[in-house]
Design a protein around this motif. Structure first.
Motif, short mmCIF file in Angstrom:
data_model
loop_
_atom_site.label_atom_id
_atom_site.label_comp_id
_atom_site.label_asym_id
_atom_site.label_seq_id
_atom_site.Cartn_x
_atom_site.Cartn_y
_atom_site.Cartn_z
N SER A 1 -7.47 3.07 0.25
CA SER A 1 -6.36 3.83 -0.31
C SER A 1 -6.77 4.81 -1.31
CB SER A 1 -5.46 2.94 -0.92
OG SER A 1 -4.35 3.65 -1.30
N GLY B 1 0.93 -1.26 0.02
CA GLY B 1 0.05 -0.04 0.14
C GLY B 1 0.92 1.41 0.08
N SER C 1 2.22 3.11 -7.05
CA SER C 1 2.07 2.31 -6.01
C SER C 1 2.78 0.88 -6.51
CB SER C 1 0.60 1.70 -5.77
OG SER C 1 0.02 1.03 -7.05
N TYR D 1 -10.23 -4.24 2.24
CA TYR D 1 -9.33 -3.35 1.82
C TYR D 1 -9.57 -2.97 0.51
CZ TYR D 1 -6.31 -5.74 5.62
OH TYR D 1 -5.98 -6.08 6.63
N VAL E 1 -3.46 5.28 2.79
CA VAL E 1 -4.40 4.24 3.45
C VAL E 1 -4.96 4.89 4.77
CG1 VAL E 1 -4.68 1.99 4.21
CG2 VAL E 1 -3.25 2.13 2.46
N GLY F 1 -10.45 -3.67 -5.86
CA GLY F 1 -9.91 -2.64 -6.53
C GLY F 1 -10.47 -2.32 -7.94
N CYS G 1 -8.90 0.01 -3.12
CA CYS G 1 -8.17 1.08 -3.92
C CYS G 1 -8.49 1.04 -5.05
CB CYS G 1 -6.66 0.50 -3.71
SG CYS G 1 -5.48 1.99 -4.36
N LEU H 1 -14.59 4.45 -4.27
CA LEU H 1 -14.26 4.27 -2.88
C LEU H 1 -15.38 5.01 -2.04
CD1 LEU H 1 -10.74 5.42 -2.89
CD2 LEU H 1 -11.45 3.06 -2.66
N GLY I 1 -5.89 0.97 -9.40
CA GLY I 1 -5.81 0.77 -8.11
C GLY I 1 -5.89 -0.61 -7.62
N GLU J 1 -5.20 6.75 -3.59
CA GLU J 1 -4.00 7.09 -4.17
C GLU J 1 -3.83 8.11 -5.43
OE1 GLU J 1 -3.22 3.52 -7.04
OE2 GLU J 1 -2.00 3.74 -5.59
#
Ligand code: FES
Length: 259
Positions: free
Chosen positions: A215, A37, A57, A192, A251, A116, A194, A200, A120, A217
């Protein structure tokens, strides 16, 4: 921090899917890349301007070989230039930077749901490997726009159950990651995620009261807490409370920051 600056050498560059490249780099600073992450800030070209670095990432790490794998989409000028780098070329890389996924939140025997979207997806791979190593059952839901964008499906399958979704229905489940979660009634002890901000936001609404980490990002500038380009407000905080995605994140526990 100085030991987080380093020269890494390109040992492999592969086109994985439409505009998505896998870049494998080798060097001593890889020894620090133990938390999934986190990200690397890659200098493309000669400019010293931090804002011209590209945050990418970490997708995988081989500590024995001192190799790190990154997957990036060649879109802007910098990443397009990066896609032409060949084996033997050295890259100036800062990192690992930021706070990654808390692997310790999943216990042996737990079910972890990894969600994901697009670019991501890569950091979830290194996370999945670490979770599997500690005896966590991993279910991955990977969303892409279309079949031509899909990558790492087999790699994730080697680690657990995988559901791929495509927006146009050309591969896997038709629709978004949430369609697969609903259709297969996927449950978890910890989540979890991303991906793009709209994804998100949906994940946050669904898992707000669960053990879940996202995350962010997408929004990054200097990468080291200096430019304030990545600042976001804290949910339920006062007007002056904020977090920097690059150094406090990328994160965060779900619901901590305003998306
Ligand atoms: Fe510059 Fe976070 S990217 S402060």
């Amino acid at each position: 921090m100085r030991d987080r600056y380093g020269s890494l050498t390109v040992v492999e560059q592969t086109l994985l899917a439409k505009d998505s490249y896998q870049l494998v780099l080798e060097g001593e600073t890889v020894a620090h890349m133990t938390q999934p992450g986190q990200f690397l800030h890659v200098r493309v070209g000669q400019s010293e301007d931090l804002l011209l670095r590209r945050p990418i990432s970490i997708a995988d790490v081989d500590l024995n070989k001192q190799q790190v794998t990154m997957i990036y989409r060649a879109g802007g000028e910098g990443t397009s230039r990066l896609s032409h780098y060949e084996n033997g070329k050295t890259l100036n890389v800062m990192g690992p930077l930021g706070k990654g996924f808390p692997v310790e939140e999943a216990q042996t025997g737990d079910v972890a749901l990894l969600v994901g979207g697009g670019i991501g997806v890569p950091p979830l791979y290194y996370l999945a490997k670490q979770l599997v190593k500690k005896g966590v059952h991993v279910i991955s839901v990977l969303g892409f726009a279309s079949k031509q964008d899909v990558f790492y499906e087999e790699a994730f399958k080697a680690l657990g159950d995988v559901y791929v979704t495509t927006v146009d229905g050309s591969h896997g489940v038709h629709g978004f990651v949430t369609n697969a979660i609903d259709e297969f009634e996927l449950k978890c002890d910890v989540l979890y995620s991303c991906g793009p901000t709209p994804m998100l936001k949906v994940v946050t609404e669904r898992y707000r009261h669960k053990k879940a980490f996202i995350s962010l990002e997408e929004r990054m500038g200097c990468g080291i807490g200096a430019c304030f380009a990545c600042v976001c407000a804290v949910e339920d905080g006062d007007a002056h409370e904020y977090r920097k995605i690059c150094s406090d994140g990328p994160v965060f526990p779900v619901g901590e920051v305003v998306l």
